[in-house]
Scaffold this motif. Structure first.
Motif, short mmCIF file in Angstrom:
data_model
loop_
_atom_site.label_atom_id
_atom_site.label_comp_id
_atom_site.label_asym_id
_atom_site.label_seq_id
_atom_site.Cartn_x
_atom_site.Cartn_y
_atom_site.Cartn_z
N TRP A 127 -6.55 7.96 11.32
CA TRP A 127 -5.53 7.42 10.43
C TRP A 127 -4.17 7.93 10.90
O TRP A 127 -4.02 9.12 11.19
N ILE A 128 -3.20 7.05 11.00
CA ILE A 128 -1.84 7.44 11.38
C ILE A 128 -0.90 7.03 10.26
O ILE A 128 -0.90 5.87 9.82
N VAL A 129 -0.08 7.98 9.81
CA VAL A 129 0.84 7.75 8.70
C VAL A 129 2.28 7.78 9.23
O VAL A 129 2.67 8.71 9.93
N GLN A 168 1.00 11.01 -1.55
CA GLN A 168 0.90 9.59 -1.84
C GLN A 168 1.20 8.78 -0.58
O GLN A 168 2.29 8.86 -0.02
N VAL A 169 0.23 8.02 -0.14
CA VAL A 169 0.38 7.19 1.06
C VAL A 169 -0.20 5.81 0.75
O VAL A 169 -1.30 5.70 0.22
N GLY A 170 0.55 4.77 1.09
CA GLY A 170 0.10 3.42 0.81
C GLY A 170 -0.13 2.59 2.06
O GLY A 170 -0.06 3.09 3.19
N MET A 171 -0.39 1.31 1.84
CA MET A 171 -0.69 0.40 2.95
C MET A 171 0.43 0.37 3.96
O MET A 171 0.19 0.34 5.17
N TRP A 172 1.69 0.34 3.49
CA TRP A 172 2.82 0.18 4.40
C TRP A 172 2.92 1.34 5.38
O TRP A 172 3.43 1.19 6.48
N GLU A 173 2.46 2.51 4.99
CA GLU A 173 2.55 3.69 5.85
C GLU A 173 1.35 3.86 6.77
O GLU A 173 1.35 4.77 7.60
N SER A 174 0.32 3.04 6.64
CA SER A 174 -0.98 3.36 7.22
C SER A 174 -1.40 2.46 8.38
O SER A 174 -1.36 1.22 8.29
N THR A 175 -1.84 3.12 9.44
CA THR A 175 -2.48 2.47 10.58
C THR A 175 -3.84 3.12 10.77
O THR A 175 -3.94 4.36 10.75
#
Length: 338
Positions: A127-129, A168-175
């Protein structure tokens, strides 16, 4: 970050697949795709621009880019099935080592995209943030507090179990690694909004490592009419929000998330409050209050971790503290959209 030359990687290997949901976004799609084609590493990227049966010129625009960049841009037309079906298509056809979403009315910071590719050349976390800018048309970037995870950006790859649960991490931040999605993602439901949270949960349930990059990648457009996160859309589509969170509850049990890293567990259970809050956006009535009570009873019985997480919302906590009597003044006063 130290730049790795293209000769150090396989030039024909796609390192990143980007899924662009392009439903009636003709006014925004050129900005979207230009932010990708300007990348120094375009040859390592594949982009599925999925026209979901729209009635504007989005598909024609995508085809023009496909003609100019046939090894990286792929225009896809399908019958209308909703956001989730565009993701289904892209996951099924993805060749990139990593995968991420980009809404057709948003865009990437190209420098951030290049840094992401360089990180993928050197490291292989699950996972990359990355950071997100919220951008208001005619105003610019809306200032937000720096993310809590910035102090971890000096580490290249970390164990998720070592990361604080409250991040807090959402879809926009996630690869995510594509193989996690291909192996573990269920088919996203058709004609349903809010399926982007399933994109977060399916691979995250099996992820073990993470990298945090101190760079803005995603640029999220604010204020566009009809956005799914608007108050009006949440009210219109509240049943879809309920259904998506029900799927998350079921997957939580199936993937045994209760025994995984606290950050992963909390990412799942934090969505429960949506079920209560979206009903609280509706007009005050005994029917809606009883619906909330029924959801609370069922969740307490069958998904206790989700029920316990509900008190993260002050509104949900107030309901329980007052035996749900607070429902009436809270709804009459009007709760804030989120």
């Amino acid at each position: 970050m130290k730049r790795v030359s293209e000769s150090d990687s396989m030039k024909n290997e796609k390192l990143l697949t980007i899924s662009v949901a392009a439903y009636n976004v003709q006014d925004y799609l050129e900005q979207n795709l230009n932010s990708i084609i300007k990348s120094r590493y375009l040859n390592l990227i594949e982009v599925f621009v999925v026209d979901d049966g729209g009635n504007d010129n989005s598909l024609s625009i995508a085809k023009e880019y496909e003609k100019q960049y046939p090894d990286s841009i792929f225009a896809v037309h399908k019958e209308n099935g909703g956001y989730g079906t565009t993701v289904n298509y892209s996951i099924a056809h993805a060749n990139g080592k990593y995968f991420r979403l980009l809404d057709g009315d948003d865009w990437f910071n190209t420098d951030g995209l290049d840094l992401l590719i360089e990180h993928i050349m050197n490291y292989s976390p699950d996972w990359i943030v990355t950071k997100t800018d919220r951008v208001q048309d005619g105003v610019g970037v809306i200032p937000d507090p720096e993310p809590q995870w910035l102090k971890y950006t000096n580490e290249k790859v970390l164990q998720i179990e070592d990361i604080p649960a409250e991040f807090q991490v959402g879809m926009w931040e996630s690869t995510f690694r594509t193989d996690l999605l291909k192996e573990h993602a269920k088919e996203f439901p058709s004609r349903t909004l809010y399926t982007d949270i399933l994109y977060m949960c399916y691979p995250l349930a099996y992820a073990k490592t993470v990298s945090f990059l101190n760079t803005v990648l995603y640029c999220y457009r604010l204020g566009r009419d009809g956005q799914s996160v608007s108050r009006e859309s949440r009210i219109k589509h509240y049943k879809e929000q309920l259904a998506v969170v029900d799927l998350i509850k079921q997957y939580y049990v199936e993937a045994d998330v209760a025994h995984k890293a606290e950050l992963i567990k909390r990412r799942f259970t934090a969505y429960y409050k949506w079920q209560i809050l979206c009903i609280m956006l509706l007009p005050a009535s005994m029917k809606n209050l009883n619906h909330i009570r029924q959801i609370e009873r069922d969740t307490k019985r069958d998904f206790r971790d989700f029920y316990d997480a509900g008190t993260e919302s002050k509104n949900v906590a107030a309901l329980r503290y007052t035996g749900y009597l607070a429902y009436w003044p809270l709804v009459w006063h009007g709760i804030k959209n989120w």
